[in-house]
Design a protein around this motif. Structure first.
Motif, PDB file in Angstrom:
ATOM      1  N   PHE A 182      -1.396 -46.863 -23.714  1.00 42.53           N
ATOM      2  CA  PHE A 182      -2.502 -46.106 -24.304  1.00 42.53           C
ATOM      3  C   PHE A 182      -3.838 -46.523 -23.708  1.00 42.53           C
ATOM      4  N   SER A 183      -4.023 -47.823 -23.522  1.00 44.77           N
ATOM      5  CA  SER A 183      -5.306 -48.327 -23.021  1.00 44.77           C
ATOM      6  C   SER A 183      -5.564 -47.897 -21.576  1.00 44.77           C
ATOM      7  N   ASN A 184      -4.504 -47.516 -20.860  1.00 43.81           N
ATOM      8  CA  ASN A 184      -4.636 -47.088 -19.466  1.00 43.81           C
ATOM      9  C   ASN A 184      -4.491 -45.576 -19.301  1.00 43.81           C
ATOM     10  N   HIS A 185      -4.604 -44.839 -20.403  1.00 48.27           N
ATOM     11  CA  HIS A 185      -4.398 -43.394 -20.356  1.00 48.27           C
ATOM     12  C   HIS A 185      -5.665 -42.639 -20.726  1.00 48.27           C
ATOM     13  N   GLU A 189      -4.334 -36.761 -18.874  1.00 48.27           N
ATOM     14  CA  GLU A 189      -3.862 -37.385 -17.637  1.00 48.27           C
ATOM     15  C   GLU A 189      -2.335 -37.436 -17.601  1.00 48.27           C
ATOM     16  N   ASP A 190      -1.802 -37.298 -16.402  1.00 48.15           N
ATOM     17  CA  ASP A 190      -0.363 -37.424 -16.193  1.00 48.15           C
ATOM     18  C   ASP A 190       0.035 -38.887 -16.398  1.00 48.15           C
ATOM     19  N   TRP A 191       0.988 -39.123 -17.293  1.00 51.03           N
ATOM     20  CA  TRP A 191       1.442 -40.487 -17.552  1.00 51.03           C
ATOM     21  C   TRP A 191       2.002 -41.144 -16.293  1.00 51.03           C
ATOM     22  N   GLY A 196      -2.161 -44.093 -12.930  1.00 47.88           N
ATOM     23  CA  GLY A 196      -2.044 -43.751 -14.341  1.00 47.88           C
ATOM     24  C   GLY A 196      -1.400 -44.876 -15.137  1.00 47.88           C
ATOM     25  N   PRO A 197      -1.017 -44.612 -16.374  1.00 47.00           N
ATOM     26  CA  PRO A 197      -0.473 -45.657 -17.256  1.00 47.00           C
ATOM     27  C   PRO A 197       0.776 -46.357 -16.720  1.00 47.00           C
ATOM     28  N   VAL A 198       1.753 -45.574 -16.229  1.00 46.31           N
ATOM     29  CA  VAL A 198       2.988 -46.206 -15.734  1.00 46.31           C
ATOM     30  C   VAL A 198       2.710 -46.959 -14.443  1.00 46.31           C
ATOM     31  N   TRP A 199       1.832 -46.407 -13.597  1.00 47.94           N
ATOM     32  CA  TRP A 199       1.432 -47.117 -12.366  1.00 47.94           C
ATOM     33  C   TRP A 199       0.812 -48.461 -12.714  1.00 47.94           C
ATOM     34  N   ASN A 200       0.012 -48.518 -13.779  1.00 47.61           N
ATOM     35  CA  ASN A 200      -0.592 -49.782 -14.189  1.00 47.61           C
ATOM     36  C   ASN A 200       0.452 -50.765 -14.701  1.00 47.61           C
TER      37      ASN A 200
END
Length: 359
Positions: A182-185, A189-191, A196-200
């Protein structure tokens, strides 16, 4: 005479000062009113965004039911609802990281627990012991200490209320992963998009692709309510059987939605809404993934987005009939779940597809 002139000047000075003060008060009130209106508008947009999130449901697939240990599903759903993260995404990361906690060995960089958190990510990278490391900490550091986590801005969460944030507690681990995603989204935006979030969570593209495949495998997105959709009737047939998850004109955080989203399982047939000629079939960098365009004549065209190139069964120049299969539902591009993004353009202007579709 000089005294009289001086008094007149003083009187004029007082009047000027009073006028200046009054003008300042008026300007302040105008700015305050404008600010209030802006806040009211922002509040409405946020409420609309929150409603659109709550309307979206993730329905467990047969594969998800078979592969995901049943005891974990309520935990994913609870954390997903709290942080606004698709719960199948949490299940997918759990699967990829530790095979649903069947392998809890510590990685060579020190990542540990059900979701393989680096201790420094868990407790916070501002902790002095994290400097110059890959994220590991000695066992003498109590990373379950919630006061330490709060002090250093870590992502560890005490979800079960036992006073500790433990990466080896499944409730704490799932909620911490949800909080991190959540904090990176960003809204809309595409998850699975670049940075994006999964990349992070893990920068490797093979990792992102694997998590996305499991997310799509475990569940599909559906709408719990109509989402405010109204049907006015038209001559176009519905291009796919499914549920509406996004309507034309709704606010998406940074832009107005330009089409109609219809959720359906991966591989569901997509049909031409009306007779026409395929005039484009290409990738779209704006988030549609691969999309197909059909020209219906008279300046009317339709777009079909989020499909995969290899699953498109028509090519540019083909004549198609209304109801003819042209592709299947995908989850390509900026998409949080399998669905068709349908757009209607009339002489270059986007129109509400619901005004063109039949009942």
């Amino acid at each position: 005479m000089s005294t009289t002139m001086s008094n007149k000047k003083k009187g004029k000075g007082k009047k000027f000062l009073l006028a200046l003060v009054c003008a300042g008060i008026v300007v302040f009130l105008m700015v305050a009113m404008l600010f209030f209106v802006m806040l009211s508008g922002m509040g409405t947009n946020l409420l609309q965004q929150q409603k659109s999130n709550t309307d979206l449901e993730w329905v467990l697939s047969p594969d998800g039911k078979k592969l995901i240990p049943a005891q974990y599903i309520p935990i994913y759903q609870e954390a997903g609802k709290k942080y606004g993260v698709p719960w199948p995404l949490l299940a997918a990361i759990h699967k990829v990281e530790t095979d649903f906690s069947r392998n809890l060995s510590v990685s060579y960089t020190g990542a540990r627990g059900h979701f393989q958190f680096q201790p420094c990510t868990w407790v916070g990278w501002s902790y002095s012991g994290c400097k110059g490391t890959l994220g590991n900490l000695p066992n003498s550091v109590d990373i379950t200490n919630t006061a330490l986590i709060a002090k250093h801005g870590g992502f560890g969460v005490d979800a079960n209320g036992d006073g500790k944030a433990d990466p080896y507690d499944i409730h704490d681990a799932v909620h911490s992963a949800a909080r991190y995603l959540f904090s990176n989204h960003q809204k809309g935006e595409d998850w699975f998009g670049p940075k994006g979030p999964v990349w992070n969570y893990n920068h490797a593209q093979f990792y992102i692709d694997k998590v996305q495949r499991y997310t799509n495998l475990f569940a599909s997105a559906q709408q719990s309510e109509s989402g405010g959709a109204t049907y006015t009737g038209g001559k176009f047939v519905w291009p796919v059987k499914g549920r509406i998850t996004g309507v034309f004109g709704e606010w998406r955080g940074s832009h107005s939605h330009g089409g109609l989203d219809i959720a359906a399982p991966l591989g569901t047939p997509i049909y031409a809404a009306a007779d026409g000629v395929v005039y484009l079939s290409k990738a779209n960098p704006g988030g549609y993934g691969w999309y197909v365009g059909i020209d219906h004549g008279g300046g009317v065209v339709t777009w079909y987005g989020h499909v995969y190139q290899h699953q498109v069964i028509v090519k540019v120049g083909d004549k198609v009939k209304q109801g003819q299969k042209i592709a299947v539902v995908g989850n390509n591009g900026r998409s949080s779940g399998p669905h068709l993004h349908l757009e209607v353009h009339v002489k270059g202007q986007k129109q509400d597809p619901l005004k063109w579709l039949n009942k």
